[in-house]
Design a protein around this motif. Structure first.
Motif, PDB file in Angstrom:
ATOM      1  N   TRP A 214      49.497  21.082  57.712  1.00 20.66           N
ATOM      2  CA  TRP A 214      48.709  22.077  57.660  1.00 20.66           C
ATOM      3  C   TRP A 214      48.966  22.485  56.042  1.00 20.66           C
ATOM      4  O   TRP A 214      49.760  23.312  56.016  1.00 20.66           O
ATOM      5  CB  TRP A 214      48.909  22.601  58.803  1.00 20.66           C
TER       6      TRP A 214
ATOM      7  N   ARG B 291      46.263  26.590  54.576  1.00 23.98           N
ATOM      8  CA  ARG B 291      45.320  28.047  55.397  1.00 23.98           C
ATOM      9  C   ARG B 291      44.675  28.294  53.631  1.00 23.98           C
ATOM     10  O   ARG B 291      46.076  28.546  52.910  1.00 23.98           O
ATOM     11  CB  ARG B 291      46.385  29.156  56.172  1.00 23.98           C
TER      12      ARG B 291
ATOM     13  N   ARG C  22      44.441  28.461  48.373  1.00 20.86           N
ATOM     14  CA  ARG C  22      44.425  27.527  49.939  1.00 20.86           C
ATOM     15  C   ARG C  22      46.153  27.184  49.652  1.00 20.86           C
ATOM     16  O   ARG C  22      46.484  26.849  48.604  1.00 20.86           O
ATOM     17  CB  ARG C  22      43.886  26.233  50.639  1.00 20.86           C
TER      18      ARG C  22
ATOM     19  N   ASP D  16      48.250  36.590  59.254  1.00 16.87           N
ATOM     20  CA  ASP D  16      48.264  35.116  59.266  1.00 16.87           C
ATOM     21  C   ASP D  16      46.947  34.406  59.708  1.00 16.87           C
ATOM     22  O   ASP D  16      46.636  33.452  59.561  1.00 16.87           O
ATOM     23  CB  ASP D  16      49.314  34.575  60.724  1.00 16.87           C
TER      24      ASP D  16
ATOM     25  N   TYR E 266      42.270  27.833  58.727  1.00 16.48           N
ATOM     26  CA  TYR E 266      43.691  26.756  58.551  1.00 16.48           C
ATOM     27  C   TYR E 266      43.148  25.238  58.810  1.00 16.48           C
ATOM     28  O   TYR E 266      42.099  24.947  59.381  1.00 16.48           O
ATOM     29  CB  TYR E 266      44.689  26.600  60.289  1.00 16.48           C
TER      30      TYR E 266
ATOM     31  N   GLY F 282      38.750  22.922  58.201  1.00 13.87           N
ATOM     32  CA  GLY F 282      39.621  24.124  59.009  1.00 13.87           C
ATOM     33  C   GLY F 282      39.343  24.861  60.517  1.00 13.87           C
ATOM     34  O   GLY F 282      37.824  24.521  60.940  1.00 13.87           O
TER      35      GLY F 282
END
Length: 116
Positions: free
Chosen positions: A36, A38, A45, A90, A94, A109
């Motif tokens: 993963w 983000r 990224r 956060d 993602y 995403g």
């Protein structure tokens, strides 16, 4: 060819939890490491977590360690990202990713927004 589709994102409050899913199709992912990443607005990224093909080894970015758990169900061709104690930082899109040795595959995403 591998197609990856993420889901599970949304708008949550700080401290909440979310579980992201990444479903693969086109071929089995059971022999591939899955990861993963983000990307926050205006930023690059970044790596979040990865899991080995059998699930026995996991890797986490320092920024999420202790709050995030990556797991996989090879029978369902699916990878998960359980995120707890979410923080506004956060907030990002993602992405699920795998590399089959010959090609790199990314999903489209799923947006995670954490309100303070």
């Amino acid at each position: 060819q591998v197609q990856l589709v993420e889901s599970g994102g949304g708008l949550v409050q700080a401290g909440d939890s979310l579980r992201l899913s990444c479903v693969a199709s086109g071929r089995s992912i059971r022999t591939y490491t899955m990861a993963w990443f983000r990307q926050a607005p205006g930023k690059e990224r970044d790596f979040v977590a990865a899991i080995s093909w059998g699930g026995s080894t996991t890797y986490y970015a320092d920024s999420v360690k202790g709050r995030v758990t990556i797991s996989r169900d090879n029978a369902k061709n699916t990878v998960y990202l359980q995120m707890n104690s979410l923080k506004p930082e956060d907030t990002a899109v993602y992405y699920c990713r795998t590399n089959t040795g010959g090609a790199d595959y990314w999903g489209q995403g799923t947006q995670v927004t954490v309100a303070s």
